[in-house]
Design a protein around this motif. Sequence first.
Motif, PDB file in Angstrom:
ATOM      1  N   ARG A  28      71.012  19.546  20.985  1.00  0.00           N
ATOM      2  CA  ARG A  28      69.573  19.571  20.707  1.00  0.00           C
ATOM      3  C   ARG A  28      69.002  20.958  21.007  1.00  0.00           C
ATOM      4  NH1 ARG A  28      66.023  18.624  17.418  1.00  0.00           N
ATOM      5  NH2 ARG A  28      63.951  18.288  18.209  1.00  0.00           N
ATOM      6  N   LEU A  29      69.458  21.584  22.073  1.00  0.00           N
ATOM      7  CA  LEU A  29      68.995  22.940  22.396  1.00  0.00           C
ATOM      8  C   LEU A  29      69.344  23.917  21.276  1.00  0.00           C
ATOM      9  CD1 LEU A  29      69.859  23.062  26.185  1.00  0.00           C
ATOM     10  CD2 LEU A  29      67.574  23.141  25.177  1.00  0.00           C
ATOM     11  N   SER A  30      70.532  23.779  20.723  1.00  0.00           N
ATOM     12  CA  SER A  30      70.950  24.638  19.620  1.00  0.00           C
ATOM     13  C   SER A  30      70.077  24.396  18.386  1.00  0.00           C
ATOM     14  CB  SER A  30      72.420  24.381  19.293  1.00  0.00           C
ATOM     15  OG  SER A  30      72.831  25.177  18.217  1.00  0.00           O
ATOM     16  N   ALA A  31      69.806  23.137  18.091  1.00  0.00           N
ATOM     17  CA  ALA A  31      68.958  22.800  16.938  1.00  0.00           C
ATOM     18  C   ALA A  31      67.540  23.335  17.139  1.00  0.00           C
ATOM     19  CB  ALA A  31      68.936  21.290  16.725  1.00  0.00           C
ATOM     20  N   LEU A  32      67.040  23.257  18.350  1.00  0.00           N
ATOM     21  CA  LEU A  32      65.696  23.767  18.638  1.00  0.00           C
ATOM     22  C   LEU A  32      65.635  25.285  18.475  1.00  0.00           C
ATOM     23  CD1 LEU A  32      64.807  21.534  21.701  1.00  0.00           C
ATOM     24  CD2 LEU A  32      63.721  21.462  19.443  1.00  0.00           C
ATOM     25  N   ALA A  33      66.682  25.972  18.903  1.00  0.00           N
ATOM     26  CA  ALA A  33      66.725  27.431  18.745  1.00  0.00           C
ATOM     27  C   ALA A  33      66.724  27.800  17.270  1.00  0.00           C
ATOM     28  CB  ALA A  33      67.958  28.006  19.441  1.00  0.00           C
ATOM     29  N   GLU A  34      67.463  27.043  16.457  1.00  0.00           N
ATOM     30  CA  GLU A  34      67.476  27.301  15.008  1.00  0.00           C
ATOM     31  C   GLU A  34      66.108  27.031  14.391  1.00  0.00           C
ATOM     32  OE1 GLU A  34      70.669  25.371  12.896  1.00  0.00           O
ATOM     33  OE2 GLU A  34      72.116  25.948  14.433  1.00  0.00           O
ATOM     34  N   ALA A  35      65.446  25.969  14.843  1.00  0.00           N
ATOM     35  CA  ALA A  35      64.120  25.633  14.307  1.00  0.00           C
ATOM     36  C   ALA A  35      63.079  26.668  14.712  1.00  0.00           C
ATOM     37  CB  ALA A  35      63.705  24.243  14.799  1.00  0.00           C
ATOM     38  N   GLU A  36      63.296  27.322  15.824  1.00  0.00           N
ATOM     39  CA  GLU A  36      62.334  28.287  16.339  1.00  0.00           C
ATOM     40  C   GLU A  36      62.390  29.629  15.603  1.00  0.00           C
ATOM     41  OE1 GLU A  36      60.971  28.918  20.808  1.00  0.00           O
ATOM     42  OE2 GLU A  36      62.905  29.883  20.383  1.00  0.00           O
ATOM     43  N   GLU A  37      63.553  30.001  15.110  1.00  0.00           N
ATOM     44  CA  GLU A  37      63.729  31.312  14.473  1.00  0.00           C
ATOM     45  C   GLU A  37      62.747  31.572  13.332  1.00  0.00           C
ATOM     46  OE1 GLU A  37      67.754  32.532  13.551  1.00  0.00           O
ATOM     47  OE2 GLU A  37      68.472  31.437  15.309  1.00  0.00           O
ATOM     48  N   PRO A  38      62.614  30.659  12.353  1.00  0.00           N
ATOM     49  CA  PRO A  38      61.656  30.953  11.274  1.00  0.00           C
ATOM     50  C   PRO A  38      60.204  30.995  11.762  1.00  0.00           C
ATOM     51  CG  PRO A  38      62.674  28.787  10.959  1.00  0.00           C
ATOM     52  CD  PRO A  38      63.361  29.449  12.104  1.00  0.00           C
ATOM     53  N   LEU A  39      59.905  30.249  12.801  1.00  0.00           N
ATOM     54  CA  LEU A  39      58.544  30.279  13.346  1.00  0.00           C
ATOM     55  C   LEU A  39      58.245  31.622  13.986  1.00  0.00           C
ATOM     56  CD1 LEU A  39      58.356  26.693  14.855  1.00  0.00           C
ATOM     57  CD2 LEU A  39      57.197  27.535  12.807  1.00  0.00           C
ATOM     58  N   LEU A  40      59.208  32.171  14.683  1.00  0.00           N
ATOM     59  CA  LEU A  40      59.020  33.492  15.301  1.00  0.00           C
ATOM     60  C   LEU A  40      58.874  34.569  14.231  1.00  0.00           C
ATOM     61  CD1 LEU A  40      61.501  33.183  18.296  1.00  0.00           C
ATOM     62  CD2 LEU A  40      59.002  33.005  18.337  1.00  0.00           C
ATOM     63  N   SER A  41      59.615  34.443  13.138  1.00  0.00           N
ATOM     64  CA  SER A  41      59.458  35.380  12.021  1.00  0.00           C
ATOM     65  C   SER A  41      58.062  35.250  11.430  1.00  0.00           C
ATOM     66  CB  SER A  41      60.504  35.104  10.936  1.00  0.00           C
ATOM     67  OG  SER A  41      61.785  35.408  11.398  1.00  0.00           O
ATOM     68  N   ARG A  42      57.587  34.018  11.321  1.00  0.00           N
ATOM     69  CA  ARG A  42      56.237  33.786  10.783  1.00  0.00           C
ATOM     70  C   ARG A  42      55.183  34.397  11.708  1.00  0.00           C
ATOM     71  NH1 ARG A  42      53.099  31.230   7.242  1.00  0.00           N
ATOM     72  NH2 ARG A  42      51.300  30.013   7.939  1.00  0.00           N
ATOM     73  N   VAL A  43      55.369  34.293  13.009  1.00  0.00           N
ATOM     74  CA  VAL A  43      54.430  34.893  13.957  1.00  0.00           C
ATOM     75  C   VAL A  43      54.361  36.403  13.728  1.00  0.00           C
ATOM     76  CG1 VAL A  43      54.125  35.478  16.416  1.00  0.00           C
ATOM     77  CG2 VAL A  43      54.560  33.108  15.741  1.00  0.00           C
TER      78      VAL A  43
END
Length: 170
Positions: free
Chosen positions: A44-59
């Motif tokens: 789950r931690l790995s999946a969350l890190a993957e989900a976070e990457e595009p959000l950080l790019s969007r920021v």
Amino acid sequence: MSSEAGAPAAELLAVLEAQRATYTHLLELAQERHAALRAADAERLSALAEAEEPLLSRVRRLESARLQLLRPWAETLGVDPEAVTVTALAERLAAADAAALVAARDSLLALVRTLDDANQRNAQLLNACLESVGDSVRHLLEAVQLDPRYAQSGSRSAQEAGPRLTDYRA
């Protein structure tokens, strides 16, 4: 400047709203990360890190867009776009635009503080987990070093017949 500033103010409000939505999603992920850390759920931690990457790019993209929108105002104010404040902009806008901009700023700043708090809690939990694992490893290594039944290589010495917890083959 209030009538000509209305359109850029609306664009700036749209960017601030997009930033707020993105940070809200990041906060949700931080809360999920806390639960995953507590459960020691590596998948789950790995999946969350993957989900976070595009959000950080969007920021990052939204921050660039925000700075681009501030350039004309920065030139008028005689400062760098990074130094333009909502307070300075609000003085140059119609009352309704100024109030909307101040409210958007306050909401975004409160959300960013909440996200920072969540990230700090996660960092503390992660550090506690790492310290616990490090302590466990140190205790196991001390037990292996103090137990004469183990050879230097970590395998059983000839004296020991069955596998033990700290045997590398166990």
